[in-house]
Scaffold this motif. Structure first.
Motif, short mmCIF file in Angstrom:
data_model
loop_
_atom_site.label_atom_id
_atom_site.label_comp_id
_atom_site.label_asym_id
_atom_site.label_seq_id
_atom_site.Cartn_x
_atom_site.Cartn_y
_atom_site.Cartn_z
N ASN A 66 0.83 -1.22 0.00
CA ASN A 66 0.00 0.00 0.00
C ASN A 66 0.86 1.26 0.00
O ASN A 66 0.46 2.30 0.53
N ASP A 67 2.03 1.16 -0.60
CA ASP A 67 2.91 2.32 -0.70
C ASP A 67 2.68 2.95 -2.09
O ASP A 67 3.47 2.76 -3.01
N PHE A 68 1.59 3.70 -2.21
CA PHE A 68 1.21 4.24 -3.51
C PHE A 68 2.05 5.44 -3.91
O PHE A 68 1.98 5.88 -5.06
N SER A 69 2.82 6.00 -2.98
CA SER A 69 3.62 7.19 -3.31
C SER A 69 4.77 6.86 -4.24
O SER A 69 5.28 7.74 -4.94
N THR A 70 5.27 5.60 -4.23
CA THR A 70 6.39 5.23 -5.09
C THR A 70 5.95 4.82 -6.49
O THR A 70 6.79 4.55 -7.34
N LEU A 71 4.66 4.75 -6.72
CA LEU A 71 4.16 4.35 -8.04
C LEU A 71 4.33 5.50 -9.03
O LEU A 71 4.41 6.67 -8.64
N PRO A 72 4.35 5.21 -10.34
CA PRO A 72 4.42 6.29 -11.34
C PRO A 72 3.09 7.04 -11.42
O PRO A 72 2.27 6.96 -10.50
N ASN A 73 2.87 7.75 -12.54
CA ASN A 73 1.64 8.55 -12.64
C ASN A 73 0.41 7.65 -12.56
O ASN A 73 0.48 6.43 -12.67
N ARG A 74 -0.73 8.30 -12.38
CA ARG A 74 -1.96 7.56 -12.04
C ARG A 74 -2.41 6.63 -13.17
O ARG A 74 -2.93 5.54 -12.91
N VAL A 75 -2.19 7.02 -14.41
CA VAL A 75 -2.64 6.17 -15.51
C VAL A 75 -1.87 4.85 -15.51
O VAL A 75 -2.46 3.76 -15.63
N PHE A 76 -0.53 4.90 -15.33
CA PHE A 76 0.26 3.68 -15.28
C PHE A 76 -0.06 2.86 -14.04
O PHE A 76 -0.08 1.62 -14.07
N SER A 77 -0.33 3.54 -12.92
CA SER A 77 -0.63 2.82 -11.67
C SER A 77 -1.91 2.01 -11.82
O SER A 77 -1.98 0.84 -11.40
N ILE A 78 -2.94 2.63 -12.43
CA ILE A 78 -4.20 1.89 -12.64
C ILE A 78 -3.96 0.71 -13.57
O ILE A 78 -4.52 -0.39 -13.38
N GLY A 79 -3.12 0.90 -14.59
CA GLY A 79 -2.82 -0.23 -15.48
C GLY A 79 -2.09 -1.35 -14.76
O GLY A 79 -2.37 -2.54 -15.00
N TYR A 80 -1.14 -1.00 -13.85
CA TYR A 80 -0.45 -2.03 -13.08
C TYR A 80 -1.41 -2.80 -12.19
O TYR A 80 -1.31 -4.03 -12.07
N VAL A 81 -2.33 -2.08 -11.54
CA VAL A 81 -3.31 -2.76 -10.67
C VAL A 81 -4.17 -3.71 -11.48
O VAL A 81 -4.45 -4.85 -11.08
N ARG A 82 -4.59 -3.27 -12.66
CA ARG A 82 -5.47 -4.09 -13.49
C ARG A 82 -4.77 -5.38 -13.94
O ARG A 82 -5.30 -6.48 -13.85
N VAL A 83 -3.52 -5.24 -14.46
CA VAL A 83 -2.83 -6.41 -14.97
C VAL A 83 -2.39 -7.34 -13.84
O VAL A 83 -2.39 -8.58 -13.99
N TYR A 84 -2.03 -6.77 -12.66
CA TYR A 84 -1.62 -7.60 -11.53
C TYR A 84 -2.81 -8.40 -11.00
O TYR A 84 -2.70 -9.61 -10.73
N ALA A 85 -3.96 -7.75 -10.88
CA ALA A 85 -5.15 -8.46 -10.41
C ALA A 85 -5.58 -9.52 -11.41
O ALA A 85 -6.00 -10.63 -11.04
N GLY A 86 -5.47 -9.23 -12.70
CA GLY A 86 -5.86 -10.22 -13.70
C GLY A 86 -4.95 -11.44 -13.69
O GLY A 86 -5.40 -12.58 -13.88
N SER A 87 -3.64 -11.23 -13.45
CA SER A 87 -2.72 -12.37 -13.41
C SER A 87 -2.95 -13.25 -12.20
O SER A 87 -2.61 -14.43 -12.21
N LEU A 88 -3.55 -12.69 -11.12
CA LEU A 88 -3.83 -13.46 -9.91
C LEU A 88 -5.23 -14.06 -9.92
O LEU A 88 -5.64 -14.70 -8.95
#
Length: 367
Positions: A66-88
């Motif tokens: 839950n360390d969202f401050s180290t993530l890149p901009n919001r568009v890339f962060s949402i994409g990372y969350v989407r692909v990570y959740a889909g792989s799990l």
């Protein structure tokens, strides 16, 4: 297959098609906890998931912690969350929505709450109504006060005598009565010059001498009588005016059917009084009507009488129209030639008279 096979959970888990149920991302306390629990449940490491999703391991670690401050901009962060959740095997949309709730977008300013509590409105409504009534009463009272203060009681006039200059038509210093003379004629409304006619113009154009009543009467007697012209009084169907010499106009409501030679219906309609149909030229067809006396025939724009029969060949009417057109053209040419000959004869007579007068004048002068 029976529902209860008698197998133990260990035997079911040992089956090659067995898959553990992936916990939902909404059941975990936070989004990072849900992702971490799902990854541990899958038995894969962060390095394997990073290679699978093409997302750097540090960003996957930041999501699980839950360390969202180290993530890149919001568009890339949402994409990372989407692909990570889909792989799990998690619901990607639920994971993205939870990420948006736990990590709000700082670029969107907070909006003030909209609306007012109903209790507050009900609490202050009597005061607002009382204030509005007081304002209306104050405005009405002020207007009434202004009108009353401006009203004055009627007073007698201070004018003792009518000044001498106020008398209609009077001149100061003269007391004689006004006298009326006889009415004068009205002035002309406008001055229009007399119409100028070029001498000899009418004779040149028409071949008739406007000063000769005999020539005018002869031309009027030779002219054919003017027939009743076609007057549209309703809807007009069929061909255009420039491509038609025959027009049928209904005197009263009646039906008209036009069939060409092969039996195809060209036109069929119940015409009202005043409706007309223009016949095309050069078409072989038959006209069928409910009542021949209900239709007037116009040839070249002039009345040609009613329809002769209930079924009339269109070629017969077109032939009549063409014959009348040729006859009218021949009559126009004949009248033009006759008028031109009369004009030449009149000119010759005028020249003879002028010559005789000149001869008489010369003889009288010489004698």
């Amino acid at each position: 297959m029976a529902l209860d096979t008698g197998a133990s959970p260990e035997e079911l888990r040992a089956h090659p098609d067995w898959k553990d149920v992936v916990p939902s991302v909404t059941d975990a306390p936070t989004l990072g906890d849900g992702l971490r629990i799902a990854r541990e449940h899958s038995g894969r490491s962060l390095a394997e998931l990073s290679s699978l999703t093409r997302v750097p391991s540090r960003y996957l670690t930041a999501l699980e912690q839950n360390d969202f401050s180290t993530l890149p901009n919001r568009v890339f962060s949402i994409g990372y969350v989407r692909v990570y959740a889909g792989s799990l095997g998690l619901d990607e949309q639920l994971a993205v929505e939870r990420f948006k709730r736990e990590s709000p977008d700082p670029s969107v300013p907070l909006q003030a709450p909209v609306g007012v509590a109903f209790e507050e409105v009900r609490r202050y409504s009597p005061r607002l109504i009382a204030a509005g009534l007081a304002l209306v009463i104050a405005v009405v009272g002020w207007n009434v006060f202004q009108r009353v203060s401006l009203m004055r009681a009627p007073q007698p006039s201070d004018l003792a005598a009518v000044p001498e200059s106020w008398t209609l038509g009077a001149v100061p210093g003269q007391a004689h009565a006004l006298s009326l003379t006889a009415p004068r004629p009205a002035p002309p409304d406008q001055t229009i010059p007399a119409l100028y006619i070029t001498p000899g113009l009418e004779t040149e154009l028409t071949g008739l001498d406007p000063a000769s009543p005999e020539a005018i009467a002869a031309a009027a007697a030779a002219a054919p009588p003017v027939q009743r012209a076609f007057n549209p009084r309703g809807a007009i169907y069929g061909a255009s005016a420039s491509a038609s010499q025959v027009v049928l106009q209904a005197r009263k409501s009646a039906w008209l059917v036009v069939r060409i030679a092969d039996g195809t219906t060209l036109f069929a309609r119940q015409l009202a009084a005043g409706d007309a149909w223009r016949a095309p030229a050069g078409v072989s067809a038959t006209l069928a009507v409910s009542d021949p006396a209900a239709f007037d025939v116009y040839l070249n724009g002039e009345h040609g009488g009613p329809l002769p029969t209930a079924e009339t060949p269109l070629s017969q009417l077109n032939t009549r129209a063409q014959a009348l057109a040729r006859q009218a053209a021949a009559e126009v040419v004949a009248r033009t030639e006759s008028a031109r000959a009369a004009a030449v004869q009149a000119q010759a007579q005028a020249q003879l008279q002028a010559a005789s007068v000149q001869t008489a004048v010369v003889g009288a002068t010489g004698g």
